[in-house]
Scaffold this active site. Structure first.
Site, PDB file in Angstrom:
ATOM      1  N   HIS A  35      -1.844  -2.192  11.945  1.00  0.00           N
ATOM      2  CA  HIS A  35      -1.346  -2.251  10.567  1.00  0.00           C
ATOM      3  C   HIS A  35      -1.310  -0.818  10.062  1.00  0.00           C
ATOM      4  CE1 HIS A  35      -1.107  -3.056   6.240  1.00  0.00           C
ATOM      5  NE2 HIS A  35      -2.090  -2.173   6.110  1.00  0.00           N
ATOM      6  N   CYS A 103       4.323  -4.711   7.984  1.00  0.00           N
ATOM      7  CA  CYS A 103       3.825  -3.479   7.375  1.00  0.00           C
ATOM      8  C   CYS A 103       4.348  -2.240   8.077  1.00  0.00           C
ATOM      9  CB  CYS A 103       2.297  -3.483   7.375  1.00  0.00           C
ATOM     10  SG  CYS A 103       1.588  -3.737   9.029  1.00  0.00           S
TER      11      CYS A 103
END
Length: 626
Positions: A35, A103
């Site tokens: 992420h 993301c």
């Protein structure tokens, strides 16, 4: 001119588990499920439940594992702020996809905008690399059930050296990791929507950009020398936050424009006095007023929301019963007297000349202890399934029900849910076996066996991922046809207990559809226009079940079974999307006349059932009138 440093913060959503498990599961070393976020101008920007902003290192992901220098940007803060505002309509919660639009997609776009550089390829190419493994392909249906179909599906199917595809079965630990990763990737601070619902616009450009980017916008024109503005401002801010509270996406954006700073905005919108409020829907002004009038402000905001997100026609009806009962599935979680069940099973085994070896007997006894909660250890589901397969193959259909009674109780456990999520064909085989036997055996499947198979099918609904991925969706990997055929073939059974279990299964199918519609209604910017989970919203499947339920309802004389059938119909019908043919089908089958006949014949007598019948009539009429 000095620039602003741009940093890429990198986190591992698996908390180190990917590094430990990846080699054995996938045959490749994967150091993390990445992420990322962009840190610039003293703030951390990332994508999950929309575009979120926090102080660097204070997000729910904790501290970054790595910080990568992405270079320097020379863009002014105002330009970057306008860019982020313009992207809010692109990076919405509804569009998030763990594999395709996540993301890292956001971080890459932002980094390219700021510096012209892309984030490291080992981060952006990780989803495709993962899906090229048999293990990745085995998890793909579950990922697609959570986030929708992936564009990577057609380009990442792994194959063996001879060209055939291979498969790897995920274990319970890896399934748990998948759910944790998905939740962590998609989540954000609970109050993030409310926190982002108020923005400042310091010039005309940023104001117009926000008005174009959001479906519903309330603009508060104020000035530093306006005492009434200071009085109404906290009321305006709280009202906007309240309207967004508990929603996954921004429903209404509040913008504060100080005309003593944003001269061009005040001139463009001809602001002659403050406070002045203007309300925009899809970029078009729908109303305005001047003055610190709280009542008028409240009614104007509510009108804006009604215009932007009109309620489903069923929400305008006074329905008394449809939403009152729980939307939880009907489960058969009372496992009865296990000693008697096992004694009956051993009697049948002896009659049929079937001998259990030491390991098989130990597995059977261990299963009993698990159900009685005498064992803290977890049942080895692989051993249990081997025993179940062996005995189902050897026992005559009439002697299978004690074994199936134990199986339908065990399927309620978490371990069984994890196991059958990757071995769903085992359950489908049971459903198909009983139906095939019924077609070939002139005497038909015994009542007790039908009951246990139906109760086992009902108990599947305790595991949401399992049932929505493999038994109610139209994904290629789904076994929905097996469950549907089981349901249709038993709704008209002669025995009332079998019909009641079949009606329970029909009800459970309807709860899956209704739960998805309610979730879509709550979380989407527009209920009628959002994509939702198409796997569960399948009009042809719903029509097939509804037709069978209506046929059963026509002949049914038992009030409790009638109640369950009507509850099933009501849940399939409630909030049905525009274009659904369910209302027309029920009207064509004259459900009004059927319900009136049931009432006249005293089959429908209790108040809840009478009110449910009334609700169905109202919804059918509303659906037909649309």
């Amino acid at each position: 001119m000095s620039g602003e440093p741009v940093k890429l913060y990198v986190y591992d959503l698996s908390q180190g588990m990917a590094k430990q498990m990846s080699l054995s599961l996938t045959g490749k070393q994967i150091d993390g499920i990445w992420h990322t976020s962009i840190v610039v101008y003293g703030q951390e920007f990332y994508f999950g439940q929309g575009i979120l902003v926090d102080k660097p290192g204070t997000t729910h992901h904790g501290q970054p594992l790595d910080i990568i220098d992405m270079g320097t940007t020379f863009l002014p803060l105002e330009v970057f702020t306008e860019y982020i505002d313009s992207q809010r309509s692109v990076y919405t919660a509804e569009k998030y996809h763990l594999l395709d639009f996540n993301c890292n997609t956001f971080s890459n776009d932002v980094c390219q905008f700021l510096t012209g550089s892309s984030i490291p390829s080992h981060i952006t190419e990780l989803p495709a690399e993962f899906l090229r493994t048999p293990f990745g392909q085995s998890l793909l249906p579950m990922i697609e059930n959570m986030f929708g179909k992936s564009t990577l599906r057609s380009t990442t199917m792994p194959s063996t050296s001879n060209g055939s595809t291979s498969a790897t079965t995920p274990n319970a630990q890896s399934l748990s990791m998948l759910q944790d990763v998905s939740s962590s990737a998609f989540s954000g601070a609970p109050s993030s929507v409310a926190q982002q619902s108020i923005q400042q616009a310091n010039n005309l450009s940023s104001l117009q950009q926000a008005i174009k980017s959001y479906t519903a916008v309330a603009v508060f024109f104020t000035s530093a020398t306006c005492p009434p503005c200071r009085v109404i401002k906290p009321e305006f801010e709280q009202m906007i936050k309240d309207k967004n509270q508990g929603t996954a996406s921004l429903h209404v954006l509040g913008i504060i424009v100080d005309t003593s700073i944003a001269f061009d905005a005040g001139a463009k919108y001809q602001i002659r006095s403050t406070p002045t409020f203007m309300f925009f829907h899809k970029g078009e002004k729908i109303s305005e007023f001047s003055g610190a009038n709280y009542s008028e402000l409240k009614s104007s905001v509510e009108l804006l929301l009604f215009t932007a997100y009109p309620p489903h026609p069923h929400r305008t009806l006074h329905l008394r019963q449809v939403c009152k009962p729980s939307n939880q599935p009907i489960l058969y979680n009372n496992f009865g007297k296990l000693d008697m069940i096992l004694e009956k099973l051993h009697t049948y085994l002896k009659e049929d000349g079937i001998h259990l070896d030491e390991h098989q007997l130990a597995t059977l006894n261990f299963a009993k202890d698990v159900l009685l909660k005498k064992q803290e250890e977890i049942l080895d589901m692989e051993q249990w399934q081997r025993l179940l397969d062996t005995l189902i193959d050897k026992l005559p259909m009439a002697h299978q029900f004690p074994l199936l009674d134990i199986a339908r109780s065990l399927i309620l456990t978490k371990e069984a849910g994890n196991y059958y999520t990757t071995n769903c064909h085992k359950i489908a085989h049971l459903m198909d076996t009983v139906q095939n036997d019924n077609e070939t055996d002139g005497s038909g499947t015994p009542k007790a066996t039908w009951l246990m198979i139906l109760r086992l099918a009902c108990n599947l609904f305790t595991h949401q991922v399992l049932v929505t991925t493999y038994f109610t969706s139209h994904l290629a990997s789904s076994h929905r046809s097996s469950l549907t055929q089981l349901l249709v073939s038993t709704l008209l059974a002669q025995d009332a207990q079998v019909r009641q279990a079949a009606a329970s299964l029909a009800f459970n199918c309807s709860t899956v559809v209704m739960a998805e519609r309610l979730r879509k209604e709550e979380n989407s910017d527009s209920f009628t226009g959002s994509a939702g989970m198409a796997e569960q919203e399948d009009d042809d499947w719903q029509v097939e079940i509804m037709s069978a339920v209506m046929d059963a309802l026509t002949k049914e004389t038992d009030q409790e079974i009638t109640h369950r059938l009507l509850a099933c119909i009501s849940k399939f019908l409630f909030l049905s999307p525009q274009g659904s043919s369910l209302g027309d089908l029920l009207s064509a089958l004259d459900i009004r006349g059927l319900l009136d006949e049931k009432k006249t014949n005293s089959i429908i007598t209790s108040t809840p059932v009478l009110e449910l019948a009334r609700d169905i009539k109202l919804m059918v009429d509303k659906s037909v009138d649309q």
